[in-house]
Design a protein around this motif. Structure first.
Motif, PDB file in Angstrom:
ATOM      1  N   MET A  14       1.041  -1.246   0.005  1.00 23.88           N
ATOM      2  CA  MET A  14      -0.067   0.028  -0.284  1.00 23.88           C
ATOM      3  C   MET A  14       0.887   1.317   0.122  1.00 23.88           C
ATOM      4  O   MET A  14       0.541   2.167  -0.849  1.00 23.88           O
ATOM      5  N   ILE A  15       2.048   1.277   0.693  1.00 22.96           N
ATOM      6  CA  ILE A  15       2.566   2.296   0.713  1.00 22.96           C
ATOM      7  C   ILE A  15       4.026   2.501  -0.099  1.00 22.96           C
ATOM      8  O   ILE A  15       4.260   3.721  -0.569  1.00 22.96           O
ATOM      9  N   CYS A  16       4.404   1.397  -0.441  1.00 21.00           N
ATOM     10  CA  CYS A  16       5.710   1.277  -1.412  1.00 21.00           C
ATOM     11  C   CYS A  16       5.481   1.148  -2.882  1.00 21.00           C
ATOM     12  O   CYS A  16       6.411   1.330  -3.595  1.00 21.00           O
ATOM     13  N   CYS A  17       4.567   0.341  -3.113  1.00 16.03           N
ATOM     14  CA  CYS A  17       4.119  -0.118  -4.399  1.00 16.03           C
ATOM     15  C   CYS A  17       3.171   0.444  -4.864  1.00 16.03           C
ATOM     16  O   CYS A  17       1.803  -0.145  -4.926  1.00 16.03           O
ATOM     17  N   GLN A  18       2.807   1.640  -5.449  1.00 16.07           N
ATOM     18  CA  GLN A  18       1.877   2.444  -5.940  1.00 16.07           C
ATOM     19  C   GLN A  18       1.231   1.946  -6.899  1.00 16.07           C
ATOM     20  O   GLN A  18      -0.228   2.076  -7.188  1.00 16.07           O
ATOM     21  N   GLU A  19       1.858   1.301  -7.882  1.00 22.05           N
ATOM     22  CA  GLU A  19       1.100   0.811  -9.258  1.00 22.05           C
ATOM     23  C   GLU A  19       0.501  -0.517  -8.923  1.00 22.05           C
ATOM     24  O   GLU A  19      -0.467  -0.961  -9.449  1.00 22.05           O
ATOM     25  N   PHE A  20       1.184  -1.338  -8.053  1.00 19.83           N
ATOM     26  CA  PHE A  20       0.655  -2.588  -7.674  1.00 19.83           C
ATOM     27  C   PHE A  20      -0.512  -2.704  -6.586  1.00 19.83           C
ATOM     28  O   PHE A  20      -1.227  -3.646  -6.684  1.00 19.83           O
TER      29      PHE A  20
END
Length: 303
Positions: free
Chosen positions: A85-91
């Motif tokens: 949620m915090i580190c992988c904006q696209e995924f």
């Protein structure tokens, strides 16, 4: 009560987080009932009860490993979800959904059920009285076999060392990402009004506080057990049992107490970090108190 409050969905959390919290609360409750109550208390104080029959004993041991695994890996799944949620904006658009959370938890549960099947073959009857098998003890034949030794090491890694490492890595990456994002946000908001409400930022702050509280409590309370497990697996491959004067035994049992304490602590963390959860809890407590009070008051008036 915690599970019911979370199922109502009035705690101000997203549906995805609520699914993980319900799963963690359920697994913690099962761990308390099966490990603390049934395995640790009832089996000890009622040695010749129905629970002491070997098939029942094997099932209880199997369930203790499952509930412990569920509690651990549901925490890892929740930590990974917040990392995405915090580190992988696209995924995050595909992963951080209620449907994905439910699917992931079902897959994790199924894998844990399959992974712990060898436990059923790792024990044998402790004694036989009038052709009735009583109790269950670890099978020396199974532990001495290559399959048994492999399973013992794999189980030790999967229940303590791997989850411990994954939670630490995910949280470290999340902290770094939050630090960078905060610096960027402060630079962009240099000329904006600092008192403006930001509901998105507030919700993220609450979820981060919840994540770190659950993760840190898990790491602290599981640290003793993980270290003792590593030491005993290296120095005593066949393990030891019952030597109350052995410092390793004392340390390991202390670790067992602390890891079970983590199951009791999570609901307290929810209450400490979530305002709406506390409000819902107080409303339930008031409702529970209100009904008996009205009943007593009504009886006094009738008398």
């Amino acid at each position: 009560m915690t599970i019911l409050i979370l199922l109502r969905g009035n705690c101000g959390l997203s549906k995805c987080i609520s699914v993980y919290m319900v799963a963690m609360a359920t697994s913690d409750l099962l761990a308390i009932i099966i490990i603390a109550v049934v395995y640790r208390i009832l089996n000890y104080y009622f040695p010749l009860s129905f629970l002491s029959h070997t098939p029942v004993c094997l099932f209880i041991v199997y369930m203790t490993t499952i509930t412990l695994d569920l509690s651990v890996w549901f925490t890892v799944s929740f930590t990974f979800d917040r990392f995405v949620m915090i580190c992988c904006q696209e995924f995050k658009r595909k992963h951080c959904t209620k449907r994905t959370a439910i699917t992931l938890l079902i897959i994790v549960s199924a894998l844990i059920l399959l992974k712990n099947i060898p436990v059923l073959f790792a024990y044998e009857p402790e004694k036989i009285i009038q052709n009735v098998q009583w109790g269950c003890k670890t099978s020396a034949t199974f532990l001495a076999s290559p399959l048994g030794m492999t399973f013992v090491w794999f189980y030790s890694a999967s229940v303590a060392w791997i989850p411990f490492l994954l939670i630490f890595v995910f949280n470290s990456l999340t902290v770094c990402r939050i630090f960078v994002a905060n610096r960027t946000r402060i630079g962009l908001q240099g000329h904006r009004n600092g008192n403006q409400s930001n509901s998105v930022g507030e919700n993220r702050r609450k979820s981060v506080i919840l994540l770190f509280s659950v993760s840190i409590s898990f790491i602290v309370l599981w640290l003793t057990y993980s270290l003792c497990l590593a030491i005993t697996r290296v120095s005593h491959p066949n393990y030891y049992r019952g030597d109350f004067a052995n410092p390793e035994y004392i340390a390991t049992e202390t670790g067992n107490i602390l890891k079970l304490l983590s199951c009791f602590l999570n609901p307290c963390i929810y209450a400490a970090t979530q305002n709406k959860f506390r409000e819902a809890l107080l409303n339930v407590m008031k409702l529970i108190w209100k009904k008996p009070s009205e009943y007593v008051k009504k009886n006094k008036q009738s008398v």
